[in-house]
Design an enzyme around this catalytic site. Structure first.
Site, mmCIF file in Angstrom:
data_model
loop_
_atom_site.group_PDB
_atom_site.id
_atom_site.type_symbol
_atom_site.label_atom_id
_atom_site.label_comp_id
_atom_site.label_asym_id
_atom_site.label_seq_id
_atom_site.Cartn_x
_atom_site.Cartn_y
_atom_site.Cartn_z
ATOM 1 N N LYS A 99 -31.773 23.690 -6.982
ATOM 2 C CA LYS A 99 -30.788 22.610 -6.913
ATOM 3 C C LYS A 99 -30.473 22.028 -8.290
ATOM 4 C CE LYS A 99 -31.401 21.720 -2.068
ATOM 5 N NZ LYS A 99 -32.419 22.771 -1.782
HETATM 6 C C1 LIG Z 1 -32.276 23.712 -0.825
HETATM 7 C C2 LIG Z 1 -33.170 24.891 -0.883
HETATM 8 C C3 LIG Z 1 -32.883 26.080 -0.168
HETATM 9 C C4 LIG Z 1 -31.700 26.204 0.769
HETATM 10 O O1 LIG Z 1 -30.462 26.219 0.105
HETATM 11 P P1 LIG Z 1 -29.098 25.957 0.909
HETATM 12 O O2 LIG Z 1 -28.058 25.838 -0.132
HETATM 13 O O3 LIG Z 1 -29.296 24.689 1.683
HETATM 14 O O4 LIG Z 1 -28.879 27.131 1.813
HETATM 15 C C5 LIG Z 1 -33.747 27.159 -0.311
HETATM 16 N N1 LIG Z 1 -34.846 27.086 -1.094
HETATM 17 C C6 LIG Z 1 -35.153 25.965 -1.782
HETATM 18 C C7 LIG Z 1 -36.406 25.945 -2.595
HETATM 19 C C8 LIG Z 1 -34.329 24.828 -1.710
HETATM 20 O O5 LIG Z 1 -34.650 23.711 -2.394
#
Ligand SMILES: *Cc1c(COP(=O)(O)O)cnc(C)c1O
Length: 475
Positions: free
Chosen positions: A117
């Site tokens: 993120k």
């Molecule tokens: C947020 C997240 C995901 C999922 O991503 P999306 O965009 O919601 O599909 C997968 N792995 C980690 C470690 C995350 O923080």
């Protein structure tokens, strides 16, 4: 470049108008009117830009196809300020490393909070600061987090002018590492609120505050959730960067396996593919919360009730519905906004599901758009963590393990498969200990963070208390 709503609202808006917003006024999601097409010569040029000038300049090339209301020199400056080796740890920013033959890991997890993120949120922080200064405005970001989103938002917004963050989280329920990461921030514009309840209570508080339109306007309340278009757009860049690292020329194709929850990450892959990046398959990997896997296998999209949403050992993928999924369905339906509105606005709220299994368009999800899917369970996750460690000496995190497990089912002899590494294992140490009997490595900059002084207020589940806190800081 103008943006439309997936539900057909007649208004068209520019990038900076939707930057600070969530949903479109009709409840739809924003998408560009059309995807810019990247021809072979441009792809070749971008390959050289990444190799010779680096990730930030590649990001600028891609973003400038979607953003025409920030002067080019400013946008380039924002990209260069965001994607630095100092912040992301390597000159490649998203380095690719091999696992087994034909299978690679692309690291999206070397940013400040060690989860993917950061890739988008770090840019968002700089874009917000830029746009708010330009408008002479302030923004109070109110959020709810069970871990990764909240810390990524706080590390992106810390010290930014014009922005305050009020982040609620369920008291005592995040991993010790995640708590230490967030609560050790001492920046004046960051406010941690530990709610004596569960994650749903935090989300309900955010909803209640946002539904008080008068309060929302007066205190300029905003969000940074995963439906934000700028976040999705920033993620498009690393699909290109991953492609360039494992290919020598543009005739080669690759596949991506994406650990998925809200469909934000893999939706960026869809956008990259629509632009013309030679992607063979987009593999949607889910955990036990398999709403998306069910859709791609059967054509039925069935959102789960709270009670049917499992708490798993890949917690950042624990979702009951996938908030970005409407974007892909809009494209799948040939951009039919009336149908998208009736499926997401009406059928889902009436029946909790919609069924495209008999619609010929559903076949195109795989044939035309490259989507395939699979699911992974706790047992699969542990087995994959063990196998990856025993055979390759590599520790990966539980979410990435779900991506590896599902990728193996779709690997082809001639097409490289890149699994997106969405977090580092240290964030989810207890599952690594369960699988391997030992703690994962900890990057030096996180030594001893659990012992740092903490800045957090504990509160009961009480909307008024949260509102008072916001008022007190905005006086
Ligand atoms: C947020 C997240 C995901 C999922 O991503 P999306 O965009 O919601 O599909 C997968 N792995 C980690 C470690 C995350 O923080």
């Amino acid at each position: 470049m103008l943006y439309l709503s997936t539900r057909g609202h007649p208004e068209r808006r520019r990038f900076c108008e939707i930057l600070l917003e969530g949903l479109a006024p009709d409840g739809g999601l924003y998408l560009p009117e059309s995807y810019p097409h990247v021809d072979d010569a441009t792809l070749g040029q971008w390959r050289r830009v990444y190799a010779e000038q680096g990730y930030a300049d590649l990001a600028f090339e891609i973003l400038s196809r979607f953003i025409d209301d920030i002067p080019a020199s400013d946008l380039l400056g924002l990209c260069r300020k965001t994607y630095t080796e100092a912040v992301f740890g390597t000159p490649e920013i998203v380095p690719v490393r091999p696992l087994e033959k034909g299978l690679y890991l692309e690291a999206l997890s070397n940013g400040p909070t060690l989860a993917f993120k950061d890739m988008a949120m770090q840019l968002l922080g700089n874009l917000f600061e830029y746009e708010l200064a330009r408008r002479g405005e302030q923004l109070n970001i109110l959020g709810a987090t069970s871990g990764d989103t909240g810390s990524a938002a706080e590390y992106a917004m810390r010290g930014k002018k014009g922005v305050r963050v009020f982040m609620t989280s369920p008291h005592g329920r995040m991993s010790p590492f995640q708590q230490a990461q967030m609560f050790s921030l001492q920046d004046e514009n960051i406010h941690n609120i530990a709610i004596e309840g569960v994650f749903d209570d935090c989300q309900d508080i955010v909803k209640a505050v946002s539904n008080d339109l008068d309060f929302k306007r007066r205190y300029r309340i905003g969000t940074v959730n995963s439906i934000n278009w700028a976040r999705l757009l920033a993620q498009v860049v690393y699909y290109f960067a991953g492609y360039f690292q494992v290919t020598q020329h543009n005739a080669q194709r690759v596949s991506f396996s994406v650990p998925s929850g809200n469909f934000g990450n893999v939706c960026a892959g869809h956008v990259a593919r629509m632009m013309g990046l030679p992607i063979e398959k987009l593999v949607v990997a889910t955990n036990e919360n398999d709403v998306l896997d069910e859709f791609f296998r059967t054509g039925v999209y069935r959102v789960r009730a709270g009670a049917d949403t499992h708490e798993t050992s890949s917690p950042s993928m624990d979702i009951s519905k996938a908030s970005n999924f409407e974007r892909f369905v809009f494209d799948l339906l040939g951009r039919d906004a009336d149908r998208t509105r009736s499926l997401f606005g009406e059928e889902l709220s009436r029946k909790g599901l919609f069924d495209l299994s008999h619609d010929p368009l559903f076949k195109q999800a795989a044939e035309r758009y490259g989507f395939v899917s699979g699911r992974s369970t706790h047992a699969n996750r542990l087995a994959t963590l063990q196998d990856t460690y025993q055979r390759f000496g590599q520790m990966i995190d539980p979410h990435t393990a779900d991506g590896v497990k599902v990728a193996r089912a779709f690997k082809q002899e001639t097409t490289p498969m890149l699994v997106l590494e969405t977090a580092l294992p240290i964030k989810f140490a207890s599952t690594l200990v369960e699988a391997l009997g030992k703690e994962p490595d900890r990057p030096a900059r996180f030594e001893g963070i659990e012992a740092l002084p903490r800045r957090v207020q504990v509160m009961p589940v009480d909307v008024q208390r949260v509102k008072h806190l916001i008022e007190a800081h905005c006086a």
